[in-house]
Write a protein that holds these residues in place. Structure first.
Motif, PDB file in Angstrom:
ATOM      1  N   VAL A   1      44.036 -88.772 -86.793  1.00 45.23           N
ATOM      2  CA  VAL A   1      43.364 -90.069 -86.831  1.00 45.23           C
ATOM      3  C   VAL A   1      41.929 -89.840 -87.291  1.00 45.23           C
ATOM      4  O   VAL A   1      41.222 -88.996 -86.725  1.00 45.23           O
ATOM      5  CB  VAL A   1      43.378 -90.749 -85.443  1.00 45.23           C
ATOM      6  N   ILE A   2      41.512 -90.594 -88.325  1.00 44.30           N
ATOM      7  CA  ILE A   2      40.155 -90.445 -88.865  1.00 44.30           C
ATOM      8  C   ILE A   2      39.364 -91.742 -88.698  1.00 44.30           C
ATOM      9  O   ILE A   2      39.932 -92.813 -88.504  1.00 44.30           O
ATOM     10  CB  ILE A   2      40.155 -89.985 -90.344  1.00 44.30           C
ATOM     11  N   ASP A   3      38.043 -91.634 -88.820  1.00 40.47           N
ATOM     12  CA  ASP A   3      37.154 -92.758 -88.539  1.00 40.47           C
ATOM     13  C   ASP A   3      36.727 -93.558 -89.765  1.00 40.47           C
ATOM     14  O   ASP A   3      35.908 -94.476 -89.647  1.00 40.47           O
ATOM     15  CB  ASP A   3      35.924 -92.278 -87.772  1.00 40.47           C
ATOM     16  N   ARG A   4      37.262 -93.258 -90.937  1.00 41.41           N
ATOM     17  CA  ARG A   4      36.918 -93.997 -92.157  1.00 41.41           C
ATOM     18  C   ARG A   4      38.147 -94.113 -93.050  1.00 41.41           C
ATOM     19  O   ARG A   4      39.042 -93.275 -93.003  1.00 41.41           O
ATOM     20  CB  ARG A   4      35.841 -93.276 -92.955  1.00 41.41           C
ATOM     21  N   VAL A   5      38.115 -95.130 -93.880  1.00 39.43           N
ATOM     22  CA  VAL A   5      39.151 -95.282 -94.896  1.00 39.43           C
ATOM     23  C   VAL A   5      38.645 -94.577 -96.151  1.00 39.43           C
ATOM     24  O   VAL A   5      37.527 -94.825 -96.606  1.00 39.43           O
ATOM     25  CB  VAL A   5      39.427 -96.775 -95.202  1.00 39.43           C
TER      26      VAL A   5
ATOM     27  N   LEU B   1      38.215 -80.778 -97.487  1.00 36.16           N
ATOM     28  CA  LEU B   1      38.454 -80.542 -96.067  1.00 36.16           C
ATOM     29  C   LEU B   1      37.407 -79.560 -95.556  1.00 36.16           C
ATOM     30  O   LEU B   1      37.031 -78.623 -96.262  1.00 36.16           O
ATOM     31  CB  LEU B   1      39.846 -79.964 -95.836  1.00 36.16           C
ATOM     32  N   ALA B   2      36.972 -79.782 -94.334  1.00 35.63           N
ATOM     33  CA  ALA B   2      36.001 -78.861 -93.736  1.00 35.63           C
ATOM     34  C   ALA B   2      36.258 -78.780 -92.239  1.00 35.63           C
ATOM     35  O   ALA B   2      36.718 -79.734 -91.613  1.00 35.63           O
ATOM     36  CB  ALA B   2      34.579 -79.341 -93.999  1.00 35.63           C
TER      37      ALA B   2
ATOM     38  N   ASP C   1      35.451 -77.112 -83.492  1.00 32.64           N
ATOM     39  CA  ASP C   1      36.553 -78.040 -83.251  1.00 32.64           C
ATOM     40  C   ASP C   1      36.463 -79.283 -84.125  1.00 32.64           C
ATOM     41  O   ASP C   1      37.331 -80.153 -84.051  1.00 32.64           O
ATOM     42  CB  ASP C   1      36.568 -78.468 -81.774  1.00 32.64           C
ATOM     43  N   PHE C   2      35.427 -79.408 -84.928  1.00 33.10           N
ATOM     44  CA  PHE C   2      35.235 -80.591 -85.765  1.00 33.10           C
ATOM     45  C   PHE C   2      35.908 -80.399 -87.120  1.00 33.10           C
ATOM     46  O   PHE C   2      35.716 -79.389 -87.787  1.00 33.10           O
ATOM     47  CB  PHE C   2      33.747 -80.880 -85.965  1.00 33.10           C
ATOM     48  N   VAL C   3      36.697 -81.417 -87.500  1.00 35.89           N
ATOM     49  CA  VAL C   3      37.382 -81.397 -88.791  1.00 35.89           C
ATOM     50  C   VAL C   3      36.992 -82.653 -89.542  1.00 35.89           C
ATOM     51  O   VAL C   3      36.969 -83.754 -88.973  1.00 35.89           O
ATOM     52  CB  VAL C   3      38.919 -81.351 -88.610  1.00 35.89           C
ATOM     53  N   THR C   4      36.678 -82.485 -90.829  1.00 33.09           N
ATOM     54  CA  THR C   4      36.387 -83.632 -91.675  1.00 33.09           C
ATOM     55  C   THR C   4      37.262 -83.586 -92.921  1.00 33.09           C
ATOM     56  O   THR C   4      37.695 -82.514 -93.361  1.00 33.09           O
ATOM     57  CB  THR C   4      34.904 -83.680 -92.112  1.00 33.09           C
ATOM     58  N   VAL C   5      37.523 -84.763 -93.445  1.00 31.98           N
ATOM     59  CA  VAL C   5      38.183 -84.931 -94.728  1.00 31.98           C
ATOM     60  C   VAL C   5      37.298 -85.889 -95.504  1.00 31.98           C
ATOM     61  O   VAL C   5      37.047 -87.007 -95.053  1.00 31.98           O
ATOM     62  CB  VAL C   5      39.647 -85.426 -94.590  1.00 31.98           C
TER      63      VAL C   5
ATOM     64  N   VAL D   1      37.742 -86.390 -88.154  1.00 37.87           N
ATOM     65  CA  VAL D   1      38.988 -86.483 -87.392  1.00 37.87           C
ATOM     66  C   VAL D   1      38.626 -86.800 -85.952  1.00 37.87           C
ATOM     67  O   VAL D   1      37.891 -86.058 -85.310  1.00 37.87           O
ATOM     68  CB  VAL D   1      39.814 -85.182 -87.489  1.00 37.87           C
ATOM     69  N   GLN D   2      39.144 -87.933 -85.457  1.00 41.40           N
ATOM     70  CA  GLN D   2      38.873 -88.369 -84.085  1.00 41.40           C
ATOM     71  C   GLN D   2      39.926 -87.858 -83.114  1.00 41.40           C
ATOM     72  O   GLN D   2      39.635 -87.575 -81.964  1.00 41.40           O
ATOM     73  CB  GLN D   2      38.831 -89.894 -84.009  1.00 41.40           C
ATOM     74  N   GLN D   3      41.174 -87.832 -83.591  1.00 37.30           N
ATOM     75  CA  GLN D   3      42.273 -87.332 -82.772  1.00 37.30           C
ATOM     76  C   GLN D   3      43.151 -86.495 -83.684  1.00 37.30           C
ATOM     77  O   GLN D   3      43.660 -86.996 -84.683  1.00 37.30           O
ATOM     78  CB  GLN D   3      43.066 -88.478 -82.150  1.00 37.30           C
ATOM     79  N   ALA D   4      43.340 -85.250 -83.346  1.00 39.68           N
ATOM     80  CA  ALA D   4      44.071 -84.323 -84.202  1.00 39.68           C
ATOM     81  C   ALA D   4      45.470 -84.053 -83.671  1.00 39.68           C
ATOM     82  O   ALA D   4      45.758 -84.237 -82.487  1.00 39.68           O
ATOM     83  CB  ALA D   4      43.308 -83.006 -84.308  1.00 39.68           C
TER      84      ALA D   4
END
Length: 160
Positions: free
Chosen positions: A150-154, A122-123, A127-131, A136-139
């Motif tokens: 909601v994330i942009d990749r599987v 996790l990072a 305001d940007f969050v990644t897993v 993360v597109q919608q938090a």
């Protein structure tokens, strides 16, 4: 004078009750995700994998739910393989769930253990969050037993 106070009091009470009636309590994660149009594939796959009941549990859970667009970006053969194997599908979807409530503002840089057993990177930067490699597109979609992002990749498990 007493009548006026009673009328004002009743109006205030009815306003409070109306506000309560129009603000529904958050639903458990499967229903909260199902309410989001961009999570229809994720919702259907959670049902197919038999994870819906687990995600209705007490939690708390954080779900990093891939959008429909994220599932469309997968190779067709990969998605077909997942749909054909409930065990493999459950493994992949469990990778998207953390047994803790992590709203975006609480996410720290570092690992988080998924229900699948893998550590997720996790990072957060501003305001940007990644897993892992997903953004993360919608938090912070509220659920009664956790939160959905909601994330942009599987996310796919590492090959064994």
């Amino acid at each position: 004078m007493l009548r006026r106070r009673t009328t004002v009091g009743l109006l205030a009470l009815s306003s409070i009750l109306a506000a309560c009636a129009t603000t529904p309590a958050p639903a458990p994660i499967p229903e909260a995700a199902a309410a989001q149009a961009q999570l229809s594939t994720f919702t259907a796959l959670v049902q197919q994998a038999g994870l819906a009941d687990a995600l209705r549990g007490a939690g708390p859970f954080t779900v990093f739910a891939p959008s429909d667009e994220a599932f469309k970006a997968l190779p067709a053969a990969t998605l077909a393989s997942l749909r054909a194997s409930p065990a493999q599908l459950k493994d992949v979807l469990s990778l998207h769930v953390v047994a803790a409530q992590l709203p975006a503002e609480a996410i720290k840089n570092g690992p988080a253990k998924s229900l699948q057993g893998a550590n997720l990177a996790l990072a957060k930067a501003g305001d940007f969050v990644t897993v892992e490699d997903a953004m993360v597109q919608q938090a912070n979609l509220a659920a009664s037993n956790g939160v959905v992002h909601v994330i942009d990749r599987v996310l796919l498990p590492a090959k064994k």
